[in-house]
Design a protein around this motif. Structure first.
Motif, PDB file in Angstrom:
ATOM      1  N   SER A 203      -2.060 -14.887 -49.785  1.00  0.00           N
ATOM      2  CA  SER A 203      -2.175 -14.666 -48.461  1.00  0.00           C
ATOM      3  C   SER A 203      -3.420 -13.286 -47.935  1.00  0.00           C
ATOM      4  O   SER A 203      -2.793 -12.475 -48.761  1.00  0.00           O
ATOM      5  CB  SER A 203      -0.362 -14.147 -47.864  1.00  0.00           C
ATOM      6  N   THR A 204      -4.156 -13.528 -47.341  1.00  0.00           N
ATOM      7  CA  THR A 204      -4.654 -12.136 -46.952  1.00  0.00           C
ATOM      8  C   THR A 204      -4.976 -11.938 -46.026  1.00  0.00           C
ATOM      9  O   THR A 204      -5.087 -12.843 -44.876  1.00  0.00           O
ATOM     10  CB  THR A 204      -6.310 -12.514 -47.867  1.00  0.00           C
ATOM     11  N   LYS A 205      -5.351 -10.869 -45.414  1.00  0.00           N
ATOM     12  CA  LYS A 205      -5.075  -9.911 -44.626  1.00  0.00           C
ATOM     13  C   LYS A 205      -6.220  -8.933 -44.463  1.00  0.00           C
ATOM     14  O   LYS A 205      -6.405  -8.801 -45.730  1.00  0.00           O
ATOM     15  CB  LYS A 205      -3.728  -8.948 -44.605  1.00  0.00           C
ATOM     16  N   LYS A 206      -7.305  -8.805 -43.741  1.00  0.00           N
ATOM     17  CA  LYS A 206      -8.707  -7.873 -43.295  1.00  0.00           C
ATOM     18  C   LYS A 206      -8.515  -7.448 -42.442  1.00  0.00           C
ATOM     19  O   LYS A 206      -8.016  -8.365 -41.392  1.00  0.00           O
ATOM     20  CB  LYS A 206     -10.164  -9.211 -44.191  1.00  0.00           C
ATOM     21  N   SER A 207      -8.747  -6.389 -42.205  1.00  0.00           N
ATOM     22  CA  SER A 207      -9.485  -6.054 -40.969  1.00  0.00           C
ATOM     23  C   SER A 207     -10.608  -4.779 -40.664  1.00  0.00           C
ATOM     24  O   SER A 207     -11.440  -5.337 -42.380  1.00  0.00           O
ATOM     25  CB  SER A 207      -8.416  -4.576 -40.287  1.00  0.00           C
ATOM     26  N   CYS A 208     -11.794  -5.100 -40.676  1.00  0.00           N
ATOM     27  CA  CYS A 208     -12.971  -4.008 -40.006  1.00  0.00           C
ATOM     28  C   CYS A 208     -13.061  -2.963 -39.436  1.00  0.00           C
ATOM     29  O   CYS A 208     -12.408  -2.603 -39.153  1.00  0.00           O
ATOM     30  CB  CYS A 208     -13.942  -5.393 -38.857  1.00  0.00           C
ATOM     31  N   PHE A 209     -13.234  -1.885 -40.758  1.00  0.00           N
ATOM     32  CA  PHE A 209     -13.530  -0.594 -40.402  1.00  0.00           C
ATOM     33  C   PHE A 209     -15.325  -0.428 -40.458  1.00  0.00           C
ATOM     34  O   PHE A 209     -16.031  -0.063 -40.608  1.00  0.00           O
ATOM     35  CB  PHE A 209     -13.039  -0.417 -41.283  1.00  0.00           C
ATOM     36  N   GLU A 210     -15.332   1.105 -39.385  1.00  0.00           N
ATOM     37  CA  GLU A 210     -16.467   1.152 -38.796  1.00  0.00           C
ATOM     38  C   GLU A 210     -16.875   3.156 -39.721  1.00  0.00           C
ATOM     39  O   GLU A 210     -15.915   3.240 -38.150  1.00  0.00           O
ATOM     40  CB  GLU A 210     -17.035   0.781 -37.490  1.00  0.00           C
ATOM     41  N   ASP A 211     -17.161   3.305 -40.316  1.00  0.00           N
ATOM     42  CA  ASP A 211     -17.597   5.322 -40.015  1.00  0.00           C
ATOM     43  C   ASP A 211     -18.073   5.587 -39.562  1.00  0.00           C
ATOM     44  O   ASP A 211     -18.579   5.126 -38.551  1.00  0.00           O
ATOM     45  CB  ASP A 211     -18.560   5.345 -42.123  1.00  0.00           C
ATOM     46  N   GLU A 212     -18.135   6.553 -39.672  1.00  0.00           N
ATOM     47  CA  GLU A 212     -19.053   7.673 -38.252  1.00  0.00           C
ATOM     48  C   GLU A 212     -20.192   7.346 -37.991  1.00  0.00           C
ATOM     49  O   GLU A 212     -21.398   8.077 -37.385  1.00  0.00           O
ATOM     50  CB  GLU A 212     -18.827   9.215 -38.137  1.00  0.00           C
ATOM     51  N   THR A 213     -21.077   6.529 -39.237  1.00  0.00           N
ATOM     52  CA  THR A 213     -23.099   6.885 -38.772  1.00  0.00           C
ATOM     53  C   THR A 213     -22.365   4.916 -38.638  1.00  0.00           C
ATOM     54  O   THR A 213     -24.375   4.589 -38.549  1.00  0.00           O
ATOM     55  CB  THR A 213     -23.445   7.060 -40.328  1.00  0.00           C
TER      56      THR A 213
END
Length: 218
Positions: A112-122
């Motif tokens: 079971s895989t849980k994934k999310s998207c992260f965006e840095d300051e650039t």
């Protein structure tokens, strides 16, 4: 290759010690998590891994960093991983799903895989994921009564959908119960108001009417 800025070497020399401390602390933090943790860049390449993930996959961090699923997993599995990762990148959502996963020893796991998207300051996007090893193929086959990986995956998906339906039903029941409790509370408040009116207001009203109906003495 684009990495999170906290993984890059900062230009000012005075920040080197602080950056090294931050990176060391980050690795220490994710290594304290028992589940496999991984971070991918927008090109689906691993840029950060904890020790548990490396052990789970069966390859060293040096082998994995900068590479992708296509370099290590069967093509069918890699294609599924990439397709689901791309959905998370483009839709910017959090997703949890079940997949078949083959490690370096050729052992098939149901994960079971849980994934999310992260965006840095650039503005660079990264995918952060965690894995739960649900059950090995042999054990899963005994539980579900199948041995073929494709059939195992199909049955696991049905099981997952059933679990999701049960979870949604439980949420709906909880909402219905909360609504019913609020309705009962409102009804009780209304009954209390009626009771107070009958107990207090009515006698006072009668006394007032009696006083008003008496003839005024001159």
């Amino acid at each position: 290759m684009k990495h999170p800025r906290f993984l890059d070497n900062p230009a000012p020399k005075q920040n080197t010690e602080q950056q090294n401390f931050s990176l060391a602390f980050l690795h220490q933090m994710i290594n304290s998590i028992s589940d496999p943790i991984f971070v991918k860049d927008r090109q689906h390449r691993w840029v950060l891994l904890n020790d548990t993930y490396c052990d789970f996959v069966g390859h060293s961090r040096e082998e994995l960093i900068g590479k992708s699923d296509d370099d290590f997993f069967p093509q069918a599995e890699a294609d599924v991983f990439r397709q689901k990762d791309e959905l998370i990148f483009t839709a910017n959502i959090t997703n949890e799903n079940q997949d078949l996963f083959t490690d370096a020893q050729g052992i098939i796991h149901l994960i079971s895989t849980k994934k999310s998207c992260f965006e840095d300051e650039t503005g660079n996007k990264f995918l952060v994921g965690s894995i739960r090893d649900i059950i090995l193929q042999n054990a899963a086959g005994k539980v579900l009564g199948v041995t073929d990986p494709t059939e195992l995956m199909q049955k696991s998906e049905v099981l997952w959908e059933t679990q999701e339906e049960l979870r949604q039903e439980n949420e709906e029941l909880a909402i219905a119960r909360e609504t019913a409790e609020c309705d009962i509370s409102d009804r009780q408040a209304t009954l209390r108001d009626v009771y107070d009116e009958l107990l207090y207001e009515t006698p006072r009203e009668r006394l007032r009417q009696q006083a008003e109906s008496r003839p005024t003495a001159y």
